[in-house]
Design a protein around this motif. Structure first.
Motif, short mmCIF file in Angstrom:
data_model
loop_
_atom_site.label_atom_id
_atom_site.label_comp_id
_atom_site.label_asym_id
_atom_site.label_seq_id
_atom_site.Cartn_x
_atom_site.Cartn_y
_atom_site.Cartn_z
N UNK A 142 0.81 -1.14 0.18
CA UNK A 142 0.11 0.05 -0.03
C UNK A 142 0.88 1.46 0.03
N UNK A 143 2.15 1.13 -0.08
CA UNK A 143 3.07 2.52 0.07
C UNK A 143 3.08 2.97 -1.38
N UNK A 144 3.21 4.25 -1.35
CA UNK A 144 3.39 5.11 -2.58
C UNK A 144 4.82 5.44 -2.63
N UNK A 145 5.42 5.13 -3.47
CA UNK A 145 6.96 5.23 -3.79
C UNK A 145 7.02 6.17 -5.15
N UNK A 146 8.05 7.10 -4.93
CA UNK A 146 8.43 7.96 -6.15
C UNK A 146 9.43 7.26 -6.94
#
Length: 128
Positions: free
Chosen positions: A88-92
């Motif tokens: 669920x993490x948003x990573x650039x």
């Protein structure tokens, strides 16, 4: 004529030997200057090991960016356990616009895009 053929073969062999070295020098991990920024939503990640040193992680997610919309990616990479990705993490990320399967985490010191400039003459200002 034979000497010309040998010269062409030697130049070709030299190019084949130098090509990987030239590609590595293009940038971090082969990232080109044409790579575009995006975000990846982590949908799957391998469990973290007990070791405190860098470890391999298998990560699955979907990339959204200027040239792709929810493009599914899968990769195995080396990660510091302190920065282990979570579901669920948003990573650039940055990726190749020609092949979004070729991606990497965005460098932490990536420059921010420039702020929008003033509106062109004879147009109202842009309101958010």
């Amino acid at each position: 004529m034979f000497e010309l053929l040998v010269l062409v073969v030697l130049i070709g062999a030299l190019f084949l030997l130098a090509a990987p070295w030239i590609r590595r020098r293009r940038g971090m991990g082969g990232m080109g200057s044409d790579w575009v920024p995006g975000t990846m939503l982590v949908t799957g990640v391998s469990p973290r090991g007990e070791d405190a040193a860098e470890q391999f992680v298998t990560i699955t997610g979907v990339i959204n960016g200027p040239t792709v919309n929810e493009h599914v990616v899968y990769q195995r990479m080396v990660v510091n356990p302190d920065n282990w990705p979570t579901m669920g993490q948003l990573i650039d990320v940055v990726y190749s616009p020609k092949n979004p399967d070729n991606w990497n985490f965005a460098p932490p010191d990536a420059p921010l895009p420039p702020p929008p400039g003033p509106p062109p003459p004879n147009q109202p200002p842009h309101v958010h």
